[in-house]
Design a protein around this motif. Sequence first.
Motif: not given
Length: 284
Positions: A12, A21, A160, A162, A164-166, A188
């Motif tokens: 991300l 974020i 936070l 994931g 496609k995230k962190l 997670r």
Amino acid sequence: MEEMQFKIDGPLLKTGVPIPIAVAALDSFQGIVDKTYLVTTNTQRITSREREKFFLRATEFKQGSLLTYFEIALQGVQLGLPLVSSLGPNNIWELTKDTFSFLKTVCGAVQQGKEPIYKFTNEADGILNVQIGDQNHHYYAPVYQIGQMALPQYQQLAGLIGPKKLNEISAGPKYAEKSDIYLGPNDRDLFKVPTTIRREAIDLQCEVFDFNKYKNAGKLAVKVAGQPVPVGEYNFTIMGNQDIVDYIYSMLKPQVVIICFMEVGISPFGGEEVHKLHVTSVGS
């Protein structure tokens, strides 16, 4: 105290750092350290006056991932724990680091269906013994209370993470080979507490003091002892296609009776706890 760093990284952040974020991560992290401060100073909440005494101060931001160098600012603070002979940034961080380790241990246990058993020993030193199966873990006693208070912030922080995230959230000394606090791509659900919904419906006398008509959820307070649900405040959701007007009006009454199912689970802090109530109806 040596310079510290807080880092978030992941897909991300490839084209920049999304402000929501960054704010969510930094806010959760400050909230985690706040809980250590509250327990060690025997303070109830962070007021504006307390915030003048204690906060995390960023000294530098690095691009790429969000890498923040910070220090713990602590000014004119009264001690609240007899076992802490002197309170300083190092004390705050050591207890924060130990609480992270403690929560990883006890949350991991309940995820495996094991109930932690607690025993406080060596009162002069304030030592906590945590027995999980045939294994024993030892911590300074304050981590138990800090952990209870900080668990929601750790859950938010881990949320936070994931694909496609962190894929990394970490904190610790700037030049250390290993971070004191580290959440990786598979963490997670590190602090997730498994729950089940009991099939038996119960009647419950309570006060509904908050309701969100968009989420069909709210909060209620159980004030009468001797009921299936202990005295305290609980989140609830309404089941099915009920008329939300009944729940809005229920907030005007000092007490109502609801019929609900309990969502329960093994508590990381010992015993069983009610996580949420699923309400089928509300009456006067």
